[in-house]
Design a protein around this motif. Structure first.
Motif, PDB file in Angstrom:
ATOM      1  N   ARG A 226       0.834  -1.209   0.000  1.00 11.85           N
ATOM      2  CA  ARG A 226       0.000   0.000   0.000  1.00 11.85           C
ATOM      3  C   ARG A 226       0.864   1.252   0.000  1.00 11.85           C
ATOM      4  O   ARG A 226       0.599   2.223  -0.720  1.00 11.85           O
ATOM      5  CB  ARG A 226      -0.928   0.040   1.213  1.00 11.85           C
ATOM      6  N   ASN A 227       1.886   1.267   0.853  1.00  9.34           N
ATOM      7  CA  ASN A 227       2.780   2.421   0.928  1.00  9.34           C
ATOM      8  C   ASN A 227       3.430   2.696  -0.421  1.00  9.34           C
ATOM      9  O   ASN A 227       3.490   3.842  -0.879  1.00  9.34           O
ATOM     10  CB  ASN A 227       3.880   2.178   1.969  1.00  9.34           C
ATOM     11  N   LEU A 228       3.923   1.620  -1.055  1.00 13.31           N
ATOM     12  CA  LEU A 228       4.575   1.746  -2.358  1.00 13.31           C
ATOM     13  C   LEU A 228       3.605   2.298  -3.394  1.00 13.31           C
ATOM     14  O   LEU A 228       3.952   3.212  -4.169  1.00 13.31           O
ATOM     15  CB  LEU A 228       5.114   0.387  -2.801  1.00 13.31           C
ATOM     16  N   PHE A 229       2.397   1.770  -3.416  1.00 15.09           N
ATOM     17  CA  PHE A 229       1.403   2.226  -4.392  1.00 15.09           C
ATOM     18  C   PHE A 229       1.062   3.695  -4.189  1.00 15.09           C
ATOM     19  O   PHE A 229       0.971   4.473  -5.145  1.00 15.09           O
ATOM     20  CB  PHE A 229       0.137   1.373  -4.276  1.00 15.09           C
ATOM     21  N   VAL A 230       0.867   4.104  -2.933  1.00 16.44           N
ATOM     22  CA  VAL A 230       0.522   5.495  -2.634  1.00 16.44           C
ATOM     23  C   VAL A 230       1.634   6.435  -3.092  1.00 16.44           C
ATOM     24  O   VAL A 230       1.377   7.466  -3.740  1.00 16.44           O
ATOM     25  CB  VAL A 230       0.259   5.664  -1.121  1.00 16.44           C
ATOM     26  N   ILE A 231       2.879   6.096  -2.796  1.00 12.66           N
ATOM     27  CA  ILE A 231       4.009   6.958  -3.147  1.00 12.66           C
ATOM     28  C   ILE A 231       4.162   7.061  -4.660  1.00 12.66           C
ATOM     29  O   ILE A 231       4.328   8.160  -5.212  1.00 12.66           O
ATOM     30  CB  ILE A 231       5.293   6.434  -2.477  1.00 12.66           C
ATOM     31  N   PHE A 288       3.356  -0.576 -11.392  1.00 12.18           N
ATOM     32  CA  PHE A 288       3.066  -0.429  -9.965  1.00 12.18           C
ATOM     33  C   PHE A 288       1.588  -0.677  -9.669  1.00 12.18           C
ATOM     34  O   PHE A 288       1.247  -1.239  -8.634  1.00 12.18           O
ATOM     35  CB  PHE A 288       3.482   0.963  -9.487  1.00 12.18           C
ATOM     36  N   LEU A 289       0.723  -0.272 -10.593  1.00 10.22           N
ATOM     37  CA  LEU A 289      -0.700  -0.542 -10.428  1.00 10.22           C
ATOM     38  C   LEU A 289      -0.968  -2.050 -10.460  1.00 10.22           C
ATOM     39  O   LEU A 289      -1.712  -2.580  -9.619  1.00 10.22           O
ATOM     40  CB  LEU A 289      -1.486   0.172 -11.537  1.00 10.22           C
ATOM     41  N   VAL A 309     -12.505  -0.039  -3.777  1.00  6.50           N
ATOM     42  CA  VAL A 309     -11.886   1.172  -3.222  1.00  6.50           C
ATOM     43  C   VAL A 309     -10.397   1.189  -3.579  1.00  6.50           C
ATOM     44  O   VAL A 309      -9.716   0.168  -3.501  1.00  6.50           O
ATOM     45  CB  VAL A 309     -12.083   1.229  -1.697  1.00  6.50           C
ATOM     46  N   LEU A 310      -9.890   2.345  -3.969  1.00  7.41           N
ATOM     47  CA  LEU A 310      -8.517   2.441  -4.465  1.00  7.41           C
ATOM     48  C   LEU A 310      -7.483   2.126  -3.378  1.00  7.41           C
ATOM     49  O   LEU A 310      -6.626   1.263  -3.549  1.00  7.41           O
ATOM     50  CB  LEU A 310      -8.267   3.842  -5.038  1.00  7.41           C
ATOM     51  N   VAL A 311      -7.537   2.845  -2.268  1.00  4.29           N
ATOM     52  CA  VAL A 311      -6.620   2.598  -1.148  1.00  4.29           C
ATOM     53  C   VAL A 311      -7.467   2.196   0.049  1.00  4.29           C
ATOM     54  O   VAL A 311      -8.021   3.044   0.744  1.00  4.29           O
ATOM     55  CB  VAL A 311      -5.755   3.834  -0.820  1.00  4.29           C
ATOM     56  N   GLU A 312      -7.560   0.903   0.266  1.00  8.24           N
ATOM     57  CA  GLU A 312      -8.529   0.343   1.209  1.00  8.24           C
ATOM     58  C   GLU A 312      -7.928   0.151   2.597  1.00  8.24           C
ATOM     59  O   GLU A 312      -6.730  -0.064   2.757  1.00  8.24           O
ATOM     60  CB  GLU A 312      -9.000  -1.023   0.675  1.00  8.24           C
TER      61      GLU A 312
END
Length: 412
Positions: A226-231, A288-289, A309-312
């Motif tokens: 999740r952290n990697l995806f958000v960044i 990354f997606l 939801v994108l970031v759940e």
């Protein structure tokens, strides 16, 4: 004259929209003890803040609520003049107060205004209108409220909020003039800045350390996916923190990724000013997606109408709040800083220690400028109202040329 400790006046927008003063015993008692005009002023401000909450973002409501609340507390408890009687000189006295408020009005910690207890919203006695915070890179610094000093940006924000409030009162035919622009013009603290402008961004090397650290952490602990995806998302798609988080009127979904007739990928987001915009998605980002979706047990790429939801949240339902997303990013910032500091030295890594989530948006945009992407295209992706905004904020080519030419100067 002794100035008593202030009390909070306004809760969150959701609570304000449903507010019944009988549920706020301390606030109700405070208003009941005041002259009639003070209660009237509170009603004016309540109507104004409800308007802001309906028509602006949650962040804008909070920012304006904070400034209007401070102003009214000064009016009620210090100056004791109605706002429609205030002139330029009075506003300048208020700004003097904001620059050096009483120590008992300053806190070094964030406190909620109200807490829900026994069916009532109790005013928090620890809350104060002004807050002194240490710089992000020196979080352990011991703060002295006597040395509180607002930044130029804070004062600018105060003038913006007060001017907006007075314009609302004029529209409602409560006031017949706005003293704020004249006060701002003559304010001795509003120094015109002609210095070299810098952007809160990471260098290419710092960004690479951040991304590599996030990948390494995710390889070792699947929860860090999740952290990697958000960044990767915030930097590559130039997203603001609010645009990735769940809000009352918008939840980012996987279906907000979509393709056009030429198979170009886009991402739809709900941004500043309540505007929906579509952002170009480069092919390199899809790696990354796909990685993130694979971790979540989904198909490699989103499908039309997918309501995921994108970031759940890991526990519970729905998306993450801005604060929760900020914590995910901060975990990687801290790890990347430690890694780069040990390998390159503290000076090279310092920006990673200072950085906030907004650095990611600025970093992505600045790198696009440096590769000569058309300004209009970048402006559309960023959600700026005009290319001039993008040009003012991000173009640093002339500054770099100036710095390079200055290196030829001799001492002898």
């Amino acid at each position: 004259m002794a100035i008593t400790k202030p009390t909070p006046l306004f809760p969150t927008y959701t609570e304000l929209a449903e507010l019944n003063l009988s549920d706020y015993p301390q606030l109700s008692s405070f208003l009941d003890k005041q002259p009639t005009w003070i209660r009237q002023h509170w009603d004016w401000a309540k109507d104004y803040l409800l308007y802001i909450g309906r028509n602006k973002s949650q962040h804008t409501y909070v920012r304006f609520r904070n400034d209007i609340e401070k102003f009214l507390l000064w009016v009620f408890m210090v100056d004791k003049q109605p706002v429609d009687d205030l002139r330029k000189a009075d506003i300048l006295r208020y700004i003097d107060f904001c620059v050096a408020p009483p120590v008992k009005w300053i806190s070094t910690q964030l406190h909620d205004r109200f807490s829900f207890k026994n069916g009532y919203f109790a005013s928090n006695l620890k809350w104060t209108p002004f807050r002194q915070t240490p710089p992000k890179y020196d979080k352990d610094r011991v703060l002295d409220p006597k040395k509180y000093q607002p930044s130029l940006q804070t004062l600018e924000s105060t003038f913006v909020a007060l001017s907006s409030f007075y314009r609302h009162l004029i529209d409602e035919e409560i006031c017949f003039g706005n003293p704020i622009p004249l006060a701002k013009r003559d304010c001795k603290y509003m120094i015109k800045d002609s210095q070299v402008k810098t952007i809160s961004r990471l260098t290419e090397q710092q960004w690479q350390y951040l991304l590599d650290t996030a990948v390494e952490m995710a390889d070792n602990d699947p929860l860090v996916e999740r952290n990697l995806f958000v960044i990767a998302t915030m930097k590559t798609l130039f997203l603001r923190l609010s645009e990735l988080s769940e809000r009352q009127d918008w939840t980012p979904l996987m279906s907000h990724f979509w393709t056009d007739e030429d198979n170009n990928w886009w991402f739809k987001t709900y941004g500043k000013g309540k505007k929906i915009r579509d952002i170009t998605v480069p092919p390199g980002y899809l790696t990354f997606l796909k990685r993130y979706r694979e971790w979540r047990g989904l198909s490699p790429l989103p499908s039309k109408g997918e309501q995921t939801v994108l970031v759940e949240k890991i526990r519970g339902r729905g998306g993450l709040t801005s604060r929760q997303i900020s914590r995910l990013v901060q975990q990687v910032f801290d790890a990347a800083f430690d890694k780069m500091k040990s390998e390159q030295g503290v000076e090279a890594a310092q920006k990673l220690n200072e950085a906030t989530t907004h650095y990611l948006r600025h970093t992505g945009a600045s790198m696009e400028i440096e590769r000569d992407r058309p300004l209009k295209d970048l402006s559309e992706d960023l959600g700026h109202s005009s290319s001039a905004t993008t040009d003012t904020v991000y173009v640093q080519v002339e500054r770099k040329r100036r710095a390079a030419s200055g290196k030829d100067r001799k001492v002898q």
